[in-house]
Structure formats: C-alpha cells, structure tokens
Write an enzyme that holds these catalytic residues in place. Sequence first.
Site, short mmCIF file in Angstrom:
data_model
loop_
_atom_site.label_atom_id
_atom_site.label_comp_id
_atom_site.label_asym_id
_atom_site.label_seq_id
_atom_site.Cartn_x
_atom_site.Cartn_y
_atom_site.Cartn_z
N CYS A 6 0.87 -1.17 0.00
CA CYS A 6 0.00 0.00 0.00
C CYS A 6 0.91 1.22 0.00
CB CYS A 6 -0.99 -0.01 1.17
SG CYS A 6 -0.34 0.21 2.82
N HIS B 213 13.91 -15.17 11.71
CA HIS B 213 13.58 -15.09 13.13
C HIS B 213 12.09 -15.18 13.43
CE1 HIS B 213 17.56 -12.94 14.41
NE2 HIS B 213 17.77 -13.99 13.63
#
Length: 145
Positions: A65, A98
């Site tokens: 966006c 992670h």
Amino acid sequence: MRIAIASDHAAVDLKAELREYLIELGHEVADLGPETADRVDYPDYGYKLASVVADGTAQFGVALCGSGIGISIAVNRDPACRCALVSEPLSAALAREHNDANVIAMGARLIGVDMAKACLDAFLSAEFGGGRHAGRVEKLSNPSF
C-alpha cells in the site's frame, strides 16, 4: 513457489512490477488486485491476501500500500499470517529467519522498485531458523494473555 500479491490503489504500479519480476524468477503468482489505480480500501485486499496464505493456496504473500503500514495491519489480523513491513533486505531476511514471516509488506510511496526487488529476493531466499525462535513464533498465533 506459489505467491499471492495484493495492494491498494497507491501501490498498483509497484504491484505490477513485482508481479512480473516474480514470474520472471519462475514463481507462480496470484494477483489479487486491484487492477486499476481507482481508490480502494487496503483492508479489503489485506484480508483477501491473508485468506489465501492462511488456507495454503499461496505459500507466501506480498502486501503493498502507500506506506505498507495499513495493509500489514490488515494481514496480521489473521492468526495464521505473520506479515512483516520491511524497507531493506536485512529486515526482509530476518523476518523469515527469526519470525517465520509468510507475508512481506512494503510501502510504494517509501521504497523504489529496485529496493523492493532486493527485499523480495532476501525474503524468499531466507529460511526460518527455528530453534530459540520457534517458541516465540508459536506465541504469535496462540497468545496466552
């Protein structure tokens, strides 16, 4: 890989560039819209993207966006999605390594095409590290507060 991509009106041009780039790399790409730069609401496209990632239709998602913020919030409403807003390759790789992110978000008004491609490359080539991160990632989908 099967990758879904969606945006709002502010990111239609970046979405088209990244869709073609992903196809050139050999990925199967589902463009969830929109097709034009006519005004739309980013939550509608964020929810649509989250749905196809959550149900396994797509392995990964690309959410775009103007800033990347709104659509990333929408995607993250689905507990099966872990959407990371990134602006450079290191954060894109770490999101996978992670956090086991399955959706990458970027802001079309904040990132150029070349940097967005570099972020995609880093995101898609990284793998979840597991280990000490696994329990934390589990808590993201199953909070106990």
